[in-house]
Scaffold this motif. Structure first.
Motif, short mmCIF file in Angstrom:
data_model
loop_
_atom_site.label_atom_id
_atom_site.label_comp_id
_atom_site.label_asym_id
_atom_site.label_seq_id
_atom_site.Cartn_x
_atom_site.Cartn_y
_atom_site.Cartn_z
N GLN A 1 -15.94 44.34 1.03
CA GLN A 1 -14.97 43.49 0.31
C GLN A 1 -14.84 44.14 -0.99
N ASN A 2 -15.82 44.73 -1.68
CA ASN A 2 -15.54 45.40 -3.13
C ASN A 2 -14.81 46.65 -3.06
N ASP A 3 -14.76 47.41 -1.93
CA ASP A 3 -13.82 48.53 -1.85
C ASP A 3 -13.79 49.08 -0.52
N ASP A 4 -12.79 49.61 0.11
CA ASP A 4 -12.84 50.10 1.49
C ASP A 4 -13.88 51.23 1.35
N THR A 5 -14.46 51.44 2.35
CA THR A 5 -15.61 52.39 2.28
C THR A 5 -16.02 52.87 3.78
N TYR A 6 -16.89 53.87 3.79
CA TYR A 6 -17.14 54.30 5.17
C TYR A 6 -18.41 54.20 5.51
N GLY A 7 -18.91 54.54 6.68
CA GLY A 7 -20.45 54.09 7.42
C GLY A 7 -21.39 54.44 6.50
N LYS B 1 -14.89 44.14 16.27
CA LYS B 1 -14.48 43.48 17.56
C LYS B 1 -14.26 41.93 17.30
N ASN B 2 -14.80 41.51 16.19
CA ASN B 2 -14.69 40.09 15.81
C ASN B 2 -13.39 39.68 14.89
N ASP B 3 -12.64 41.01 14.56
CA ASP B 3 -11.76 40.79 13.39
C ASP B 3 -12.20 40.57 12.35
N LEU B 4 -13.17 40.99 11.98
CA LEU B 4 -13.80 40.67 10.54
C LEU B 4 -13.55 41.78 9.69
N LEU B 5 -13.51 43.09 10.25
CA LEU B 5 -13.15 44.33 9.72
C LEU B 5 -11.94 44.85 10.45
N GLU B 6 -11.28 45.74 9.72
CA GLU B 6 -10.54 46.95 10.47
C GLU B 6 -10.61 48.19 10.00
N THR B 7 -10.23 49.21 10.65
CA THR B 7 -10.48 50.50 10.14
C THR B 7 -9.08 51.38 9.98
N TYR B 8 -9.25 52.51 9.21
CA TYR B 8 -8.28 53.51 9.13
C TYR B 8 -8.95 54.77 9.08
N ASP B 9 -8.41 55.93 9.33
CA ASP B 9 -8.91 57.37 8.89
C ASP B 9 -8.08 57.84 8.00
N LYS B 10 -8.87 58.29 6.94
CA LYS B 10 -8.46 59.18 5.88
C LYS B 10 -8.94 60.53 5.75
N GLU B 11 -8.38 61.67 5.71
CA GLU B 11 -8.74 63.04 5.47
C GLU B 11 -9.64 63.19 4.26
N TYR B 12 -10.76 63.71 4.68
CA TYR B 12 -11.63 64.31 3.48
C TYR B 12 -12.10 65.49 3.76
N MET B 13 -11.85 66.44 2.86
CA MET B 13 -12.49 67.98 3.11
C MET B 13 -12.19 68.65 4.36
N GLY B 14 -10.84 68.46 5.02
CA GLY B 14 -10.57 68.80 6.24
C GLY B 14 -10.88 68.04 7.43
N ASN C 1 -11.26 63.85 9.31
CA ASN C 1 -11.04 62.49 9.13
C ASN C 1 -12.33 61.74 9.02
N ARG C 2 -12.30 60.72 8.20
CA ARG C 2 -13.36 60.05 7.60
C ARG C 2 -12.79 58.36 8.04
N ARG C 3 -13.53 57.73 9.00
CA ARG C 3 -13.44 56.40 9.08
C ARG C 3 -13.66 55.31 7.97
N TYR C 4 -12.75 54.52 7.52
CA TYR C 4 -12.83 53.77 6.39
C TYR C 4 -12.84 52.26 6.95
N TYR C 5 -13.46 51.39 6.55
CA TYR C 5 -13.64 49.98 6.69
C TYR C 5 -13.06 49.17 5.50
N ARG C 6 -12.19 48.11 6.13
CA ARG C 6 -11.95 47.06 5.08
C ARG C 6 -11.98 45.62 5.83
N VAL C 7 -12.07 44.84 4.84
CA VAL C 7 -12.37 43.48 5.51
C VAL C 7 -10.84 42.83 5.61
N THR C 8 -10.84 41.86 6.74
CA THR C 8 -9.67 41.55 7.08
C THR C 8 -9.59 40.14 6.41
N PRO C 9 -8.20 39.43 6.47
CA PRO C 9 -8.41 37.94 6.13
C PRO C 9 -9.42 37.05 6.51
#
Length: 108
Positions: free
Chosen positions: A19-25, A52-65, A67-75
């Motif tokens: 919740q503080n900031d989108d971040t990766y595992g 799976k419970n729709d509490l987090l969603e993911t998106y990929d972002k390139e980092y040093m060539g 893809n890194r999977r980032y997580y963000r909190v859903t409503p």
């Protein structure tokens, strides 16, 4: 000596970190290690369950060539986190009433 962390508390902690900031595992794991002993292999099933419970969603972002999977909190995740915080506060107060008690009850 340490205290075990159940799934609900771990879910709440992960949601709070993300919740503080989108971040990766890996970054989530490092942050949680300040409070609990957790490995990435323990964290990823938690992240999948929250997603799976729709509490987090993911998106990929390139980092040093790569893809890194980032997580963000859903409503829905924000709502769940607020419920976890209320439950934690009530639980903490009950435990504190016992652990922080300086002497035995005089009700004998």
């Amino acid at each position: 000596m340490g205290f075990s962390v159940n799934a609900g508390l771990l879910d709440a902690m992960v949601l709070s970190v993300v919740q503080n900031d989108d971040t990766y595992g890996y970054e989530i794991t490092q942050y949680l290690r300040k409070a609990v002993d957790i490995s990435e292999s323990t964290l990823y099933p938690v992240l999948r369950r929250l997603q799976k419970n729709d509490l987090l969603e993911t998106y990929d972002k390139e980092y040093m060539g790569r893809n890194r999977r980032y997580y963000r909190v859903t409503p829905k995740g924000n709502e769940a986190l607020e419920e976890y915080r209320v439950e934690w506060q009530a639980h903490k107060e009950k435990v504190d009433s016992i652990l922080m008690n300086k002497g035995a009850d005089d009700n004998e």
